[in-house]
Design a protein around this motif. Structure first.
Motif, short mmCIF file in Angstrom:
data_model
loop_
_atom_site.label_atom_id
_atom_site.label_comp_id
_atom_site.label_asym_id
_atom_site.label_seq_id
_atom_site.Cartn_x
_atom_site.Cartn_y
_atom_site.Cartn_z
N GLY A 129 0.82 -1.20 0.00
CA GLY A 129 0.00 0.00 0.00
C GLY A 129 0.85 1.25 0.00
O GLY A 129 2.06 1.19 -0.22
N SER A 130 0.21 2.38 0.25
CA SER A 130 0.91 3.68 0.27
C SER A 130 1.10 4.14 1.71
O SER A 130 0.22 3.96 2.56
N HIS A 131 2.25 4.73 1.96
CA HIS A 131 2.62 5.16 3.31
C HIS A 131 3.24 6.55 3.24
O HIS A 131 4.13 6.79 2.42
N VAL A 148 10.43 -0.26 -2.65
CA VAL A 148 9.46 0.81 -2.46
C VAL A 148 9.55 1.77 -3.64
O VAL A 148 10.63 1.99 -4.19
N GLN A 149 8.42 2.30 -4.01
CA GLN A 149 8.39 3.33 -5.05
C GLN A 149 8.22 4.67 -4.36
O GLN A 149 7.36 4.84 -3.49
N LEU A 171 5.48 6.68 0.03
CA LEU A 171 6.14 5.46 -0.42
C LEU A 171 5.07 4.44 -0.76
O LEU A 171 4.12 4.26 0.01
N HIS A 172 5.23 3.78 -1.89
CA HIS A 172 4.27 2.75 -2.29
C HIS A 172 4.99 1.40 -2.33
O HIS A 172 6.07 1.28 -2.90
N CYS A 173 4.38 0.41 -1.70
CA CYS A 173 4.93 -0.95 -1.68
C CYS A 173 3.90 -1.90 -2.31
O CYS A 173 2.73 -1.87 -1.94
N ASP A 174 4.37 -2.74 -3.24
CA ASP A 174 3.50 -3.78 -3.79
C ASP A 174 3.37 -4.94 -2.81
O ASP A 174 2.37 -5.65 -2.79
N GLY A 175 4.41 -5.15 -2.02
CA GLY A 175 4.42 -6.18 -0.97
C GLY A 175 5.01 -5.57 0.27
O GLY A 175 5.15 -4.35 0.36
N SER A 176 5.40 -6.39 1.22
CA SER A 176 5.99 -5.85 2.44
C SER A 176 7.43 -5.38 2.16
O SER A 176 8.09 -5.88 1.25
N ALA A 177 7.89 -4.43 2.96
CA ALA A 177 9.25 -3.91 2.82
C ALA A 177 9.76 -3.51 4.20
O ALA A 177 9.00 -3.05 5.05
N THR A 178 11.05 -3.73 4.42
CA THR A 178 11.70 -3.30 5.65
C THR A 178 12.72 -2.24 5.29
O THR A 178 13.60 -2.48 4.45
N LEU A 179 12.61 -1.07 5.91
CA LEU A 179 13.48 0.06 5.63
C LEU A 179 14.23 0.45 6.89
O LEU A 179 13.74 0.23 8.01
#
Length: 192
Positions: A129-131, A148-149, A171-179
């Protein structure tokens, strides 16, 4: 946002042969280990051994890949670092040794020189989703896992974006992401 890719940063072998480091950035530009005000690097830990001694330096360390590290202060366990856990902050003057809990380990290291700069390093775990994320001035957003986009740019695993000025990003993620988000504040002794 200035993009930094880990694979574009040349590796430097440790003096003790126990691993290698890729420096993502240092301030001031061209600074050495003796005179940086702040620095971010990624290290490949190939063997157990003592940490470099950095008096006057505050450090934060996070595990990116591998089974993790037990940080030992003499015979006492100082702490355990595992992949996916938030960074651990500690004083670079401590006489710590790293014991790998398995094979090779890759870590993310943030350092700032006390009296000239301070830093904050935090983990952001995002689902699809978008964050909306607020980046302070002098911030590095590093993708530990996923992608992330950010506007027109996509950051993949082991890529980072550096932001000089404070900003808000979606930030847009198609799946999970760890930053990992590292930000720096210069104090009286630091020059802009």
């Amino acid at each position: 946002m200035y993009i930094i890719r880990l694979l574009d940063c040349p590796p430097s072998t440790w003096k003790n042969g126990g691993g290698s480091t890729r420096q993502l950035l240092a301030f001031p530009p061209g600074a050495s280990l003796d005179n940086f005000i702040y620095r971010i690097s990624v290290a490949e830990v190939d063997s157990d051994g003592p940490f470099s001694h950095f008096p006057g330096i505050d450090r934060s360390l996070a595990i990116l890949d591998g089974d993790g590290l037990a940080l030992m202060n003499g015979a006492q366990l100082f702490g355990t670092l595992l992949a996916g856990q938030p960074p651990m902050a500690f004083d670079g003057a401590l006489s710590l040794s790293g014991l790998r809990l398995g094979g090779k380990v890759r870590d993310f290291n943030v350092m700032s020189r006390r009296g000239q700069a301070s830093h904050r390093c935090q983990q952001l775990v995002l689902d699809a989703g978008s964050h909306r994320v607020t980046l302070p001035a002098r911030s590095l957003l590093f993708v530990a896992a996923g992608q992330v986009q950010c506007g027109e740019q996509t950051l993949h695993t082991l890529e980072a974006g550096w932001q000089d000025t404070a900003t808000e990003l979606t930030l847009h993620c198609d799946g999970s992401a760890t930053l990992l988000l590292a930000s720096f504040t210069l104090t009286d002794g630091g020059d802009d």
